[in-house]
Motif scaffolding. Structure first.
Motif, PDB file in Angstrom:
ATOM      1  N   PHE A 189       0.984  -1.369  -0.585  1.00 24.95           N
ATOM      2  CA  PHE A 189       0.170   0.277   0.262  1.00 24.95           C
ATOM      3  C   PHE A 189       0.962   1.306   0.423  1.00 24.95           C
ATOM      4  CE2 PHE A 189       0.989  -0.739   4.123  1.00 24.95           C
ATOM      5  CZ  PHE A 189       1.265   0.710   4.661  1.00 24.95           C
ATOM      6  N   SER A 190       0.274   2.170  -0.507  1.00 22.45           N
ATOM      7  CA  SER A 190       1.170   3.394  -0.292  1.00 22.45           C
ATOM      8  C   SER A 190       0.578   4.328   0.470  1.00 22.45           C
ATOM      9  CB  SER A 190       0.647   4.582  -2.048  1.00 22.45           C
ATOM     10  OG  SER A 190       1.294   5.837  -1.971  1.00 22.45           O
ATOM     11  N   GLY A 191       1.900   4.386   1.834  1.00 20.17           N
ATOM     12  CA  GLY A 191       1.371   4.815   2.702  1.00 20.17           C
ATOM     13  C   GLY A 191       1.981   6.408   3.226  1.00 20.17           C
ATOM     14  N   VAL A 192       2.356   6.813   4.529  1.00 23.06           N
ATOM     15  CA  VAL A 192       3.069   7.871   4.541  1.00 23.06           C
ATOM     16  C   VAL A 192       3.676   8.312   5.668  1.00 23.06           C
ATOM     17  CG1 VAL A 192       1.938  10.324   5.853  1.00 23.06           C
ATOM     18  CG2 VAL A 192       0.690   9.592   4.592  1.00 23.06           C
ATOM     19  N   ALA A 193       5.313   8.335   4.956  1.00 31.01           N
ATOM     20  CA  ALA A 193       6.406   8.864   6.291  1.00 31.01           C
ATOM     21  C   ALA A 193       6.436  10.371   6.422  1.00 31.01           C
ATOM     22  CB  ALA A 193       7.925   7.905   5.400  1.00 31.01           C
ATOM     23  N   ARG A 194       7.243  10.531   7.156  1.00 33.73           N
ATOM     24  CA  ARG A 194       7.448  12.198   7.052  1.00 33.73           C
ATOM     25  C   ARG A 194       8.831  11.806   7.210  1.00 33.73           C
ATOM     26  NH1 ARG A 194       5.362  17.040   8.759  1.00 33.73           N
ATOM     27  NH2 ARG A 194       6.346  18.738   9.671  1.00 33.73           N
ATOM     28  N   MET A 195       9.193  13.274   5.764  1.00 36.39           N
ATOM     29  CA  MET A 195      10.484  13.605   6.536  1.00 36.39           C
ATOM     30  C   MET A 195      11.657  14.673   6.996  1.00 36.39           C
ATOM     31  SD  MET A 195      11.270  12.359   2.301  1.00 36.39           S
ATOM     32  CE  MET A 195      13.429  12.636   2.726  1.00 36.39           C
ATOM     33  N   VAL A 196      11.919  14.091   7.954  1.00 33.07           N
ATOM     34  CA  VAL A 196      12.187  15.569   8.974  1.00 33.07           C
ATOM     35  C   VAL A 196      14.394  15.551   8.499  1.00 33.07           C
ATOM     36  CG1 VAL A 196      13.181  16.600  11.247  1.00 33.07           C
ATOM     37  CG2 VAL A 196      10.511  14.998  10.774  1.00 33.07           C
ATOM     38  N   THR A 197      14.263  16.905   7.686  1.00 27.80           N
ATOM     39  CA  THR A 197      15.993  16.907   7.572  1.00 27.80           C
ATOM     40  C   THR A 197      16.294  17.985   8.180  1.00 27.80           C
ATOM     41  OG1 THR A 197      15.131  15.892   4.978  1.00 27.80           O
ATOM     42  CG2 THR A 197      17.769  17.621   5.780  1.00 27.80           C
ATOM     43  N   PRO A 198      16.901  17.782   8.966  1.00 27.76           N
ATOM     44  CA  PRO A 198      18.198  18.963   9.588  1.00 27.76           C
ATOM     45  C   PRO A 198      18.612  20.134   9.106  1.00 27.76           C
ATOM     46  CG  PRO A 198      19.400  17.032  10.369  1.00 27.76           C
ATOM     47  CD  PRO A 198      18.128  16.641   8.961  1.00 27.76           C
ATOM     48  N   ARG A 199      18.260  21.237   8.868  1.00 25.93           N
ATOM     49  CA  ARG A 199      18.066  22.799   8.241  1.00 25.93           C
ATOM     50  C   ARG A 199      19.986  22.702   8.577  1.00 25.93           C
ATOM     51  NH1 ARG A 199      13.996  27.222   9.178  1.00 25.93           N
ATOM     52  NH2 ARG A 199      12.221  26.175   8.747  1.00 25.93           N
ATOM     53  N   PRO A 200      20.784  23.195   7.419  1.00 25.73           N
ATOM     54  CA  PRO A 200      22.329  23.682   7.642  1.00 25.73           C
ATOM     55  C   PRO A 200      22.753  24.564   8.613  1.00 25.73           C
ATOM     56  CG  PRO A 200      21.145  24.285   5.309  1.00 25.73           C
ATOM     57  CD  PRO A 200      20.239  23.383   6.009  1.00 25.73           C
ATOM     58  N   ARG A 201      23.812  24.654   9.237  1.00 25.44           N
ATOM     59  CA  ARG A 201      23.517  25.694   9.719  1.00 25.44           C
ATOM     60  C   ARG A 201      24.420  27.112   9.579  1.00 25.44           C
ATOM     61  NH1 ARG A 201      27.092  22.729  15.214  1.00 25.44           N
ATOM     62  NH2 ARG A 201      25.612  21.668  15.481  1.00 25.44           N
ATOM     63  N   VAL A 202      23.827  28.330   9.393  1.00 23.79           N
ATOM     64  CA  VAL A 202      23.947  29.503   8.839  1.00 23.79           C
ATOM     65  C   VAL A 202      25.340  30.103   9.869  1.00 23.79           C
ATOM     66  CG1 VAL A 202      23.231  31.508   7.932  1.00 23.79           C
ATOM     67  CG2 VAL A 202      21.551  30.124   8.278  1.00 23.79           C
ATOM     68  N   VAL A 203      26.514  30.183   9.583  1.00 22.12           N
ATOM     69  CA  VAL A 203      27.836  30.391   9.825  1.00 22.12           C
ATOM     70  C   VAL A 203      27.531  31.991   9.513  1.00 22.12           C
ATOM     71  CG1 VAL A 203      30.225  30.988  10.056  1.00 22.12           C
ATOM     72  CG2 VAL A 203      29.014  28.696   9.669  1.00 22.12           C
ATOM     73  N   ARG A 204      27.123  32.846  10.697  1.00 24.83           N
ATOM     74  CA  ARG A 204      26.785  33.982  10.816  1.00 24.83           C
ATOM     75  C   ARG A 204      27.903  35.016  11.040  1.00 24.83           C
ATOM     76  NH1 ARG A 204      26.445  38.703  14.762  1.00 24.83           N
ATOM     77  NH2 ARG A 204      26.629  37.213  16.246  1.00 24.83           N
ATOM     78  N   GLU A 205      28.152  36.211  10.050  1.00 25.87           N
ATOM     79  CA  GLU A 205      29.671  37.215   9.683  1.00 25.87           C
ATOM     80  C   GLU A 205      29.944  37.600  11.201  1.00 25.87           C
ATOM     81  OE1 GLU A 205      29.517  38.481   5.608  1.00 25.87           O
ATOM     82  OE2 GLU A 205      29.527  36.793   4.787  1.00 25.87           O
ATOM     83  N   THR A 206      30.537  38.165  10.793  1.00 23.44           N
ATOM     84  CA  THR A 206      31.335  38.488  12.040  1.00 23.44           C
ATOM     85  C   THR A 206      31.811  40.783  11.455  1.00 23.44           C
ATOM     86  OG1 THR A 206      32.822  36.805  13.015  1.00 23.44           O
ATOM     87  CG2 THR A 206      33.362  39.285  13.705  1.00 23.44           C
TER      88      THR A 206
END
Length: 214
Positions: A189-206
């Protein structure tokens, strides 16, 4: 109106097809003979591949043991790749790609429904990863951005799952109960899966202000 859930099996077929086209090491793989499903957790595993035949693509071995036949839309499947919860909930796009290539790397060069005898973890140990990782790095440079973006999806997707999962090889004379010989799309059967992908870290410029000593 709720957004439509992407068909993740379609994404996976396109990805395997692209890997086969761009990577000579996987040219023996036939995407139309591989079934991909989502399955239950198994320790820390992200995916597994199950051979659906004995050597030579046979359903019965010399000892008389039989493997159930998996036939989808009239075509016999030779392998079943099962993607486990950690693939969907604890992976990046790169990690998901590596999991898929990992399972494909186990497949016999004969593509006869068996696994490559020389690429078993029990035999290679850490060498398995050392052989696989350069292939993953090379393909990452070739993989279309749209496919990588699909692997980085966060949200619900539709993916095939078993209603009734094929069991291991058995001997008809000693089986304690009646065993289904053929599995088709009727057992999926075609079921539902939830994908959770971590967001890439944003390096703040100094900024200059940050550098200023108070």
């Amino acid at each position: 109106m709720a957004p439509r859930r992407p068909n993740f099996n379609r994404t996976l077929r396109a990805l395997i097809r692209d890997i086969v086209a761009r990577m000579p090491e996987f040219r023996h793989v036939k995407v139309g003979r591989i079934l991909v499903v989502a399955g239950e957790a198994r320790r820390a595993s992200r995916g597994t591949v199950k051979p659906l035949c004995f050597k030579g693509g046979k359903s019965i071995d010399k000892a008389g043991r039989r493997k159930p036949v998996v036939r989808i839309r009239g075509r016999r499947m030779l392998y079943c790749i099962t993607l486990r919860p950690l693939f969907f909930r604890g992976s990046t796009a790169k990690a998901r790609l590596e999991t898929l290539m990992h399972e494909l790397f186990h497949i016999s060069l004969r593509f006869d429904g068996t696994l490559h005898a020389g690429r078993r973890h029990a035999k290679l140990g850490e060498e398995f990863g050392r052989r696989l990782r350069p292939l993953v790095r090379r393909y990452l440079k070739l993989c279309p951005e749209a496919l990588l973006a699909s692997l980085a999806h966060s949200g619900e997707v539709r993916v095939l799952q078993w209603l009734e999962r094929p069991g291991p090889a058995y001997h008809p004379r000693t089986a304690k109960r009646r065993v289904r010989k053929v599995y088709t799309e009727d057992q999926l059967f075609s079921g539902v899966a939830r994908m959770v992908t971590p967001r890439p870290r944003v390096v703040r410029e100094t900024s200059a202000r940050d550098d200023k000593v108070h």
